[in-house]
Design an enzyme around this catalytic site. Structure first.
Site, short mmCIF file in Angstrom:
data_model
loop_
_atom_site.label_atom_id
_atom_site.label_comp_id
_atom_site.label_asym_id
_atom_site.label_seq_id
_atom_site.Cartn_x
_atom_site.Cartn_y
_atom_site.Cartn_z
N LYS A 1 -8.63 -14.76 58.59
CA LYS A 1 -8.71 -14.20 57.24
C LYS A 1 -9.88 -14.81 56.47
CE LYS A 1 -3.80 -12.98 56.86
NZ LYS A 1 -2.55 -13.20 56.08
N HIS B 1 -3.99 -13.61 60.66
CA HIS B 1 -3.05 -12.50 60.85
C HIS B 1 -2.82 -12.31 62.34
CE1 HIS B 1 -1.25 -8.49 60.70
NE2 HIS B 1 -2.02 -8.21 61.74
N GLU C 1 -2.75 -1.51 65.06
CA GLU C 1 -3.77 -2.35 64.41
C GLU C 1 -5.04 -2.45 65.26
OE1 GLU C 1 -1.70 -5.98 63.52
OE2 GLU C 1 -0.42 -5.00 62.03
N TYR D 1 -2.31 -2.88 56.06
CA TYR D 1 -1.11 -3.45 55.42
C TYR D 1 -0.22 -2.36 54.82
CZ TYR D 1 -2.59 -8.35 55.92
OH TYR D 1 -2.91 -9.60 56.42
N ASN E 1 -3.17 -17.86 54.12
CA ASN E 1 -2.54 -18.45 55.31
C ASN E 1 -3.35 -18.23 56.59
OD1 ASN E 1 -2.02 -15.78 55.68
ND2 ASN E 1 0.21 -15.94 55.66
P1 IDP Z 1 2.71 -12.27 58.35
O1 IDP Z 1 1.22 -12.36 58.06
O2 IDP Z 1 3.27 -13.61 58.74
O3 IDP Z 1 3.05 -11.19 59.34
P2 IDP Z 1 3.76 -10.51 56.29
O4 IDP Z 1 5.16 -10.58 55.77
O5 IDP Z 1 3.43 -9.38 57.21
O6 IDP Z 1 3.43 -11.90 56.97
O7 IDP Z 1 2.81 -10.47 55.03
C1 IDP Z 1 1.44 -10.14 55.16
C2 IDP Z 1 0.62 -11.13 54.37
O8 IDP Z 1 0.89 -10.95 52.98
C3 IDP Z 1 0.95 -12.60 54.65
O9 IDP Z 1 0.29 -13.12 55.76
C4 IDP Z 1 0.51 -13.26 53.36
O10 IDP Z 1 -0.91 -13.50 53.36
C5 IDP Z 1 0.82 -12.20 52.31
N1 IDP Z 1 2.13 -12.49 51.71
C6 IDP Z 1 3.35 -12.31 52.29
N2 IDP Z 1 4.33 -12.69 51.45
C7 IDP Z 1 3.73 -13.10 50.32
C8 IDP Z 1 4.21 -13.59 49.07
O11 IDP Z 1 5.41 -13.75 48.86
N3 IDP Z 1 3.26 -13.92 48.14
C9 IDP Z 1 1.92 -13.76 48.36
N4 IDP Z 1 1.43 -13.29 49.53
C10 IDP Z 1 2.31 -12.97 50.49
MG MG Z 2 2.83 -9.12 59.16
#
Ligand code: IDP
Ligand code: MG
Length: 150
Positions: A9, A115, A126, A49, A112
Site C-alpha cells: 500500500k 493488501h 482482484e 474495494y 496497514n
Molecule cells: P483486510 O485488508 O485485512 O482484508 P478489510 O476488512 O478487507 O481488511 O478492510 C480493507 C482495508 O480497509 C483494511 O486493510 C484497512 O486498511 C481499512 N480498514 C478496515 N477497517 C477499518 C477501520 O475500522 N478503520 C479504518 N480503516 C479500516
Molecule cells: Mg480485505
C-alpha cells in the site's frame, strides 16, 4: 497452481518498506508471477474495494489508497491465499501477531501496509483488475523442488 494478489500500500512504498515486504513474501516461498507499480485512481479503488462501499471508513480508505503509488504483485504457490493472509497478519496491526508484516511494521488500521486477497474467489476478481493476461508469467524456479512437495 493457485494465485493471489498482494498490494504494497502507499504507506509501505512511502516508508521505504517495499523491499522488506516483498522480501518476506519471497522468503516464504511464494513465487512472484507479476509485479508493477501503479497509482490507483478512484474508479480502480472503488472496484477493488467494492465490498466496503457502505463502511464508515470507506472515504478514508479511498483517500489513502489513491494517495500515492502502490506495488501490485501476483503470487503463486500452494494455498497461497491463506499463506499470504497469515504472512500479513490481521487487519489491525496492533492485534496482528508479531512476526507478521502488519504485526512487525504497523500501528494503524488505516495504514496497514499490505493488501492480500481474502479468498480464492476474490483473488481471481482482484488479479483481473490489476493484471492483464500477458502481464502474468509462467516459469519454473530451480528452487521450487525444495519448497513445494511433489
Ligand atoms: P483486510 O485488508 O485485512 O482484508 P478489510 O476488512 O478487507 O481488511 O478492510 C480493507 C482495508 O480497509 C483494511 O486493510 C484497512 O486498511 C481499512 N480498514 C478496515 N477497517 C477499518 C477501520 O475500522 N478503520 C479504518 N480503516 C479500516
Ligand atoms: Mg480485505
Amino acid at each position: 497452481m493457485n494465485k493471489t494478489l498482494a498490494l504494497v500500500k502507499p504507506d509501505g512504498v512511502q516508508r521505504g518498506l517495499s523491499g522488506q515486504i516483498i522480501s518476506r513474501i519471497e522468503a516464504k516461498g511464494l513465487k512472484i508471477v507479476g509485479m508493477k507499480m501503479i497509482r490507483m485512481d478512484s474508479e480502480l479503488a472503488k472496484s477493488h474495494y467494492s465490498d466496503h462501499v457502505e463502511k464508515p471508513f470507506f472515504p478514508a480508505l479511498m483517500a489513502f489508497i489513491t494517495s500515492g503509488p502502490i506495488i501490485a504483485l501476483a503470487l503463486e504457490g500452494p494455498n497461497c491465499v491463506q499463506a499470504l493472509r497469515n504472512l500479513m497478519g490481521t487487519t489491525n496491526p496492533i492485534e496482528a501477531t508479531p512476526g507478521s508484516i502488519r504485526g512487525d511494521l504497523g500501528l494503524s488500521v488505516g495504514n496497514n501496509l499490505i493488501h492480500g486477497s481474502d479468498s480464492e474467489e476474490s483473488a481471481v476478481k482482484e488479479l483481473g483488475i490489476f493484471f492483464k493476461k500477458d502481464e502474468l508469467f509462467e516459469y519454473k524456479r530451480s528452487i521450487d523442488d525444495w519448497i513445494i512437495e511433489s
